[in-house]
Scaffold this motif. Structure first.
Motif, PDB file in Angstrom:
ATOM      1  N   VAL A  20      -0.558 -79.125  19.325  1.00 44.23           N
ATOM      2  CA  VAL A  20      -1.689 -78.262  18.938  1.00 44.23           C
ATOM      3  C   VAL A  20      -1.717 -78.132  17.415  1.00 44.23           C
ATOM      4  O   VAL A  20      -2.760 -78.318  16.777  1.00 44.23           O
ATOM      5  N   VAL A  21      -0.557 -77.835  16.839  1.00 41.96           N
ATOM      6  CA  VAL A  21      -0.473 -77.629  15.387  1.00 41.96           C
ATOM      7  C   VAL A  21      -0.909 -78.891  14.634  1.00 41.96           C
ATOM      8  O   VAL A  21      -1.634 -78.819  13.638  1.00 41.96           O
ATOM      9  N   GLU A  61      -1.855 -86.331   8.549  1.00 50.61           N
ATOM     10  CA  GLU A  61      -1.518 -84.911   8.388  1.00 50.61           C
ATOM     11  C   GLU A  61      -1.005 -84.617   6.974  1.00 50.61           C
ATOM     12  O   GLU A  61      -0.678 -83.483   6.655  1.00 50.61           O
ATOM     13  N   HIS A 104       3.374 -77.148  21.561  1.00 41.24           N
ATOM     14  CA  HIS A 104       2.897 -76.391  20.398  1.00 41.24           C
ATOM     15  C   HIS A 104       2.701 -77.302  19.182  1.00 41.24           C
ATOM     16  O   HIS A 104       1.729 -77.160  18.444  1.00 41.24           O
ATOM     17  N   ASP A 105       3.615 -78.254  18.993  1.00 43.68           N
ATOM     18  CA  ASP A 105       3.479 -79.194  17.873  1.00 43.68           C
ATOM     19  C   ASP A 105       2.176 -79.972  17.967  1.00 43.68           C
ATOM     20  O   ASP A 105       1.516 -80.214  16.956  1.00 43.68           O
ATOM     21  N   LYS A 118      -5.778 -73.979  24.161  1.00 45.96           N
ATOM     22  CA  LYS A 118      -5.367 -72.703  24.756  1.00 45.96           C
ATOM     23  C   LYS A 118      -4.309 -72.869  25.846  1.00 45.96           C
ATOM     24  O   LYS A 118      -3.242 -72.266  25.765  1.00 45.96           O
ATOM     25  N   GLU A 122       9.418 -75.934  11.478  1.00 46.02           N
ATOM     26  CA  GLU A 122       8.011 -76.328  11.625  1.00 46.02           C
ATOM     27  C   GLU A 122       7.148 -75.656  10.554  1.00 46.02           C
ATOM     28  O   GLU A 122       6.226 -76.259  10.022  1.00 46.02           O
ATOM     29  N   VAL A 123       7.456 -74.387  10.264  1.00 44.74           N
ATOM     30  CA  VAL A 123       6.686 -73.694   9.226  1.00 44.74           C
ATOM     31  C   VAL A 123       6.984 -74.323   7.857  1.00 44.74           C
ATOM     32  O   VAL A 123       6.074 -74.542   7.048  1.00 44.74           O
ATOM     33  N   MET A 124       8.260 -74.634   7.602  1.00 40.32           N
ATOM     34  CA  MET A 124       8.623 -75.310   6.344  1.00 40.32           C
ATOM     35  C   MET A 124       7.846 -76.611   6.198  1.00 40.32           C
ATOM     36  O   MET A 124       7.350 -76.945   5.126  1.00 40.32           O
ATOM     37  N   ALA A 153      11.399 -73.216  14.859  1.00 43.93           N
ATOM     38  CA  ALA A 153      10.131 -72.640  14.397  1.00 43.93           C
ATOM     39  C   ALA A 153      10.122 -72.540  12.869  1.00 43.93           C
ATOM     40  O   ALA A 153       9.113 -72.846  12.216  1.00 43.93           O
ATOM     41  N   GLU A 154      11.255 -72.130  12.293  1.00 45.90           N
ATOM     42  CA  GLU A 154      11.346 -72.095  10.828  1.00 45.90           C
ATOM     43  C   GLU A 154      11.104 -73.474  10.228  1.00 45.90           C
ATOM     44  O   GLU A 154      10.397 -73.621   9.228  1.00 45.90           O
ATOM     45  N   LEU A 203       5.028 -77.416   7.569  1.00 42.58           N
ATOM     46  CA  LEU A 203       3.622 -77.088   7.339  1.00 42.58           C
ATOM     47  C   LEU A 203       3.385 -76.829   5.859  1.00 42.58           C
ATOM     48  O   LEU A 203       2.394 -77.272   5.275  1.00 42.58           O
ATOM     49  N   LYS A 204       4.320 -76.097   5.251  1.00 37.73           N
ATOM     50  CA  LYS A 204       4.151 -75.716   3.854  1.00 37.73           C
ATOM     51  C   LYS A 204       4.381 -76.881   2.894  1.00 37.73           C
ATOM     52  O   LYS A 204       3.897 -76.863   1.757  1.00 37.73           O
ATOM     53  N   ILE A 255      -0.902 -73.935  24.402  1.00 34.91           N
ATOM     54  CA  ILE A 255      -0.125 -72.852  23.790  1.00 34.91           C
ATOM     55  C   ILE A 255       0.545 -72.012  24.874  1.00 34.91           C
ATOM     56  O   ILE A 255       1.742 -71.741  24.827  1.00 34.91           O
TER      57      ILE A 255
END
Lengths: 340, 340
Positions: free
Chosen positions: A102-103, A249, A99-100, A122, A162-164, A159-160, A166-167, A125
């Protein structure tokens, strides 16, 4: 003298790396875990094992299952459940890598084309989802719901994190504290859970479980700090990764946080353009590496990593098995010295 | 007379749909599950609850948690664990929707912009992973490792089904049997697991658990068949989805399999171009709808769906609670009649 320096002095490696030597200590268990990994990534849908094998057999260090097996061994465990947990944590790790990539739109992973490049986003994921589910199926087979909770909690924390992350991309105001929160969540949580689960499944007492958890948590932070330093060391091509992935990135990792804090006017303008605005041109990566090296940000990142490696080793004081304890101390030392 | 036809004759709906009436039967439990869903999708990382709420609060029917709660009620359960399971299956479902919408590059979901359009693919993938992990954390809290296994197995089967579907895109040689395998995996597996888990957690006997499972499995197939028919009914805009999503993705669903089998030379050339080669031009969707309607493929798809609804209802014979049994029969009937 710090524990790490002590270790560096007292333990001189032979031909095998400390990770190899830890592998050798739990060789039979790791072989069993590897068999289980290959068995459980099977599916009548051939694309699934094909894609999974691409990553699973790409020469990863199996650090997380190694922590699970070593912790169980360090608790004197004679059962079989730790093998299932070891396979499970490797599946969780593999799923997050898929997943990373892909992200992050990564092109290389462990020196090979990333699965998202070979098969597309696809399948990456979906095979990630498959392996994640298989991890929980394996954990269910241990019948130990407590251990399942340890891994499930780590997974949501990852997951949290990874979102952090990203932000915080493009955000030069990111503090070192925030960065450490991200690292703790996206990397150290699974290190910690891998070791904690391996100890907990043996029925070991709480202080022993905590010792293994604390060791692995700190090891995970040290490991990620070094990873982030390597992305600017100019030698990361040797590590099988794309050069400058974090930079492209616009990830605000510790080397950038430190270099930006020490930047002169001209360098600040550079960072504001290349990272803050994400507008990069040719030669920018080399310029970033120069700024990072010149401000001592890499050296400082390594010093931070050594601190966490020391903390990791200190957590092992209570471990009764000297064989496992020494091997884990060597691994921590090795992790902060790799790539020099 | 089939059971479904019988039901249609004997049970006339009032103002509430059968799904609403089933909701009303388990209203207190569903409110508790909803509270739990909102509580557990919380995170200090605000993007996570924001993105999750976009989908969770978008007016979905909560069919899967409804099956969990109804099954537990139908087994005479007086405990609390089914509420956690209901929240868990909704999280698994939400996670798969987030990932599906990335995989399919969907633009609409339940009449709103899909999360991948609003926030991008990256957060959608990661928040999916977060919710999936939270689902397992909730299941861990039930302490029932058997039930955890039911949902974990369904989750890996879903991923397998999605990969199978990916591989059958553009393939006009896809058989009805293969299509049913995909539907069974990607949709019916979670329906079945939702009901099975709700029954199993009560400690009900195996035949009762199997009855709920079989009902929901067949309901899931019927539900997906109708969904696939709606994608060519020309009325799917009313359902809050993008018109012709399956067609644009060149998914070989039952309406196409049937229409292709009955196609004349000209229609075969059309399908070979638009689906086989995936080369589509303006007006193709309307032409596809015409072919599908003219060959009776939609009518035939509905007839297949009615068969599975009948099988669903037949599985309920052993259910002791007439209230739950009748409500579930009405839901099956409603699911195959929706969208006409």
């Amino acid at each position: 003298m710090t524990i790490t320096a002590e270790v560096a002095q007292s333990r001189t490696g032979g031909g095998l790396s400390p990770i190899d030597r830890l592998h050798a200590l739990v060789a039979a268990d790791m072989e069993a875990a590897d068999r289980l990994i290959h068995e459980r990534m099977g599916s009548a849908v051939a694309l699934i094992p094909d894609l999974a094998a691409h990553l699973v057999d790409s020469g990863g260090k199996r650090l997380r299952p190694l922590l699970t097996l070593a912790a169980a061994r360090g608790c004197g465990y004679a059962g079989e459940k730790h093998v299932k947990l070891a396979a499970a944590v490797e599946f969780v790790h593999t799923a997050t890598l898929l997943h990373d990539d892909v992200v992050d739109a990564s092109t290389l992973r462990r020196g090979k084309l990333a699965a998202n490049i070979v098969w597309g986003n696809k399948p990456s994921i979906l095979v990630g989802d498959f392996l994640f589910s298989k991890a929980f199926e394996l954990m269910v087979e241990t019948g130990d719901v407590n251990v399942l909770g340890i891994i499930a909690r780590a997974s949501s924390v990852i997951a949290e994190g990874e979102v952090m992350q990203l932000k915080s991309a493009n955000n030069l105001a990111t503090t070192e504290e925030h960065y450490l929160q991200v690292v703790s969540a996206k990397t150290a949580a699974l290190f910690a859970a891998s070791a904690e689960a391996g100890a907990a499944v043996t029925g070991a007492n709480a202080s022993l479980v905590t010792a293994f958890r604390d060791y692995a948590h700190n090891l995970g932070i040290a490991f990620q700090l070094i990873d982030d330093a390597l992305d600017y060391s100019g030698r990361q091509a040797e590590m099988g990764k794309s050069v400058g992935d974090d930079f492209r990135e616009a990830k605000v990792t510790l080397p950038i946080i430190l270099a930006y804090a020490r930047a002169d006017e001209e360098a600040r303008r550079f960072w504001t353009r290349a990272i803050g605005a994400g507008t990069q041109t040719e030669g920018d990566l080399q310029r970033a590496i120069s700024y990072i090296q010149d401000t001592g940000a890499i050296r400082e990142t390594h010093r931070r990593a050594a601190h966490y490696a020391d903390m990791a080793c200190a957590a092992l004081r209570k471990i009764p098995s000297p064989e496992i304890r020494d091997a884990l101390i060597d691994v921590a030392e090795f992790c902060v010295s790799r790539g020099y």
